[in-house]
Design a protein around this motif. Structure first.
Motif, short mmCIF file in Angstrom:
data_model
loop_
_atom_site.label_atom_id
_atom_site.label_comp_id
_atom_site.label_asym_id
_atom_site.label_seq_id
_atom_site.Cartn_x
_atom_site.Cartn_y
_atom_site.Cartn_z
N TRP A 1 0.83 -1.20 0.00
CA TRP A 1 0.00 0.00 0.00
C TRP A 1 0.87 1.25 0.00
O TRP A 1 0.59 2.22 -0.73
CB TRP A 1 -0.93 0.01 1.21
CG TRP A 1 -1.46 1.40 1.49
CD1 TRP A 1 -1.12 2.22 2.50
CD2 TRP A 1 -2.39 2.12 0.68
NE1 TRP A 1 -1.78 3.42 2.39
CE2 TRP A 1 -2.57 3.38 1.28
CE3 TRP A 1 -3.09 1.83 -0.49
CZ2 TRP A 1 -3.43 4.35 0.76
CZ3 TRP A 1 -3.95 2.79 -1.03
CH2 TRP A 1 -4.11 4.04 -0.39
N THR A 2 1.91 1.27 0.83
CA THR A 2 2.78 2.45 0.92
C THR A 2 3.40 2.77 -0.43
O THR A 2 3.60 3.95 -0.77
CB THR A 2 3.87 2.22 1.97
OG1 THR A 2 3.24 1.96 3.24
CG2 THR A 2 4.77 3.44 2.11
N TYR A 3 3.72 1.75 -1.21
CA TYR A 3 4.31 1.97 -2.54
C TYR A 3 3.37 2.78 -3.42
O TYR A 3 3.78 3.76 -4.05
CB TYR A 3 4.62 0.60 -3.16
CG TYR A 3 5.20 0.64 -4.55
CD1 TYR A 3 5.99 1.70 -4.99
CD2 TYR A 3 4.96 -0.41 -5.44
CE1 TYR A 3 6.51 1.71 -6.27
CE2 TYR A 3 5.50 -0.41 -6.71
CZ TYR A 3 6.27 0.66 -7.12
OH TYR A 3 6.79 0.67 -8.39
N THR A 4 2.10 2.40 -3.47
CA THR A 4 1.13 3.16 -4.28
C THR A 4 0.85 4.52 -3.67
O THR A 4 0.81 5.54 -4.38
CB THR A 4 -0.18 2.36 -4.42
OG1 THR A 4 0.07 1.18 -5.18
CG2 THR A 4 -1.25 3.19 -5.11
N GLN A 5 0.66 4.59 -2.37
CA GLN A 5 0.39 5.86 -1.71
C GLN A 5 1.50 6.87 -1.97
O GLN A 5 1.24 8.03 -2.33
CB GLN A 5 0.23 5.63 -0.21
CG GLN A 5 -0.01 6.90 0.60
CD GLN A 5 0.08 6.64 2.10
OE1 GLN A 5 0.95 5.91 2.56
NE2 GLN A 5 -0.83 7.23 2.86
N SER A 6 2.74 6.46 -1.79
CA SER A 6 3.86 7.37 -1.97
C SER A 6 4.00 7.80 -3.43
O SER A 6 4.36 8.95 -3.72
CB SER A 6 5.16 6.70 -1.51
OG SER A 6 5.08 6.34 -0.14
N SER A 7 3.71 6.89 -4.35
CA SER A 7 3.79 7.23 -5.78
C SER A 7 2.75 8.28 -6.14
O SER A 7 3.02 9.21 -6.90
CB SER A 7 3.59 5.98 -6.63
OG SER A 7 4.61 5.03 -6.40
N PHE B 1 -6.64 12.56 2.48
CA PHE B 1 -7.94 12.08 2.95
C PHE B 1 -8.50 11.03 2.00
O PHE B 1 -9.06 10.01 2.43
CB PHE B 1 -8.90 13.27 3.08
CG PHE B 1 -8.43 14.32 4.04
CD1 PHE B 1 -8.62 14.16 5.41
CD2 PHE B 1 -7.80 15.47 3.59
CE1 PHE B 1 -8.18 15.12 6.30
CE2 PHE B 1 -7.37 16.44 4.48
CZ PHE B 1 -7.55 16.26 5.84
N ILE B 2 -8.34 11.26 0.70
CA ILE B 2 -8.80 10.28 -0.29
C ILE B 2 -8.02 8.98 -0.16
O ILE B 2 -8.59 7.88 -0.19
CB ILE B 2 -8.67 10.86 -1.71
CG1 ILE B 2 -9.56 12.10 -1.86
CG2 ILE B 2 -9.01 9.81 -2.76
CD1 ILE B 2 -9.41 12.81 -3.19
N LEU B 3 -6.72 9.09 0.03
CA LEU B 3 -5.87 7.91 0.16
C LEU B 3 -6.19 7.12 1.42
O LEU B 3 -6.09 5.89 1.44
CB LEU B 3 -4.40 8.31 0.13
CG LEU B 3 -3.87 8.79 -1.23
CD1 LEU B 3 -2.49 9.39 -1.08
CD2 LEU B 3 -3.84 7.64 -2.23
N ARG B 4 -6.56 7.81 2.48
CA ARG B 4 -6.89 7.11 3.72
C ARG B 4 -8.13 6.24 3.54
O ARG B 4 -8.17 5.08 3.98
CB ARG B 4 -7.11 8.13 4.84
CG ARG B 4 -7.11 7.51 6.25
CD ARG B 4 -7.08 8.59 7.29
NE ARG B 4 -5.94 9.47 7.10
CZ ARG B 4 -5.93 10.77 7.40
NH1 ARG B 4 -7.01 11.35 7.90
NH2 ARG B 4 -4.84 11.51 7.20
N VAL B 5 -9.13 6.77 2.84
CA VAL B 5 -10.33 5.98 2.55
C VAL B 5 -9.97 4.79 1.66
O VAL B 5 -10.43 3.66 1.88
CB VAL B 5 -11.40 6.86 1.88
CG1 VAL B 5 -12.60 6.01 1.45
CG2 VAL B 5 -11.86 7.97 2.82
#
Length: 306
Positions: A114-120, A216-220
């Motif tokens: 998940w962190t890989y996509t979030q950070s990208s 906020f969008i990424l948290r959901v």
């Protein structure tokens, strides 16, 4: 003595002036500065700058923790600490670990992927808007920036994967041939992440406030991707319609997380996977990768001029 008054020539019409300028440009081989190249030419320009993209990503990764006492060790400690926090909240307090074998490897895998996509995504939002000095000073294909940031996040993930392998072995998960499935799964996720970063880079260049909204969008999105719990176990216990349950399980990040869990963790079997998951993994990668690249390219000549 007679005086002859010459009538001044009539001014050229705008259309004629444009035609003359175009004729002069064609005669001397001139082109509009910063004009968008064709798609094939753009791809060739990016390939010619592949060494710049790689060097830029490596330099950014090296400089990220250069002022910290532990230096590059934070590349591994950061995702591990995130996983520890999630384990305490969801595994210990909320008891989402019930019914999930090998919960710690399950959780750490989900957090890292998940962190890989979030950070990208977050790097993509800031790729153009945060590099305006470079964009306005030099002429180069602007897609180099979001792609280099995605490559930086992939390098970060590879450090995390070393820690993940240690955790798997420490909790008794044996290595096996299925581990090789990580390679195509990560390759597909990388294409998806790059396309998504290109989309966000174009949007972020026009809308600076997107940088504040995206967390906020990424948290959901994270909660809908089964990072801390098993979607195949929790969704059937809800009152959600079957169509909604399938949509949640087949969202792109959930697909890539499930594939890598299936590859690495023996207790995460094919029964935990939604049907046709590899087809969806390829489809998401092509949709985001190709679509995101074309979407970014179409605005190439606008970056840095707003």
């Amino acid at each position: 003595m007679s005086q002859v008054l010459d009538t001044p020539p009539a001014p050229a019409s705008p259309a004629a002036a444009t035609e003359d300028a175009a004729a002069l440009a064609a005669r001397y081989g001139l082109s509009v500065s910063g004009a968008r190249p064709t798609l094939s030419a753009y791809v060739r320009q990016l390939w010619a700058r592949r060494h710049f993209i790689t060097a830029f990503a490596t330099a950014k990764l090296t400089a990220q923790y250069s002022k910290s006492s532990l230096g590059q060790l934070w590349q591994v400690l950061t995702p591990l600490l995130n996983a520890a926090v999630y384990y305490f909240i969801f595994g210990v307090i909320l008891k989402t670990s019930r019914g999930v074998p090998d919960y710690i490897p399950f959780l750490v895998t989900g957090v890292f992927i998940w962190t890989y996509t979030q950070s990208s995504v977050m790097a993509g939002v800031r790729a153009i808007s945060g590099s305006m000095g470079l964009v306005r000073a030099l002429h180069f294909p602007r897609a180099s920036l979001p792609l280099s940031y995605c490559l930086q996040q992939l390098q970060q993930l590879l450090f995390s994967m070393v820690a993940l392998i240690v955790i798997l072995l420490a909790f008794g998960v044996p290595p096996g041939p299925a581990w090789l499935l990580v390679l195509p799964a990560l390759a597909l996720q990388s294409v998806f992440n790059a396309g998504l970063a290109l989309i966000m880079a174009r949007l972020g260049a026009r809308t600076p406030d997107l940088n504040q909204l995206m967390p906020f969008i990424l948290r959901v999105w994270m909660y809908l991707s089964g990072v801390m719990f098993s979607l195949s176990d929790k969704l059937p216990k809800t009152d959600l319609p079957v169509v909604v349950q399938q949509a949640v399980q087949l969202n792109p990040v959930a697909v890539y997380i499930d594939l890598i869990r299936f590859a690495l963790i023996d207790s995460f079997t094919a029964d935990n996977l939604p049907p046709h998951i590899w087809a969806f993994a390829v489809g998401w990668a092509l949709l985001a990768g190709v679509g995101g690249f074309i979407y970014f390219w179409k605005a190439e000549e606008t970056y840095g001029r707003d």
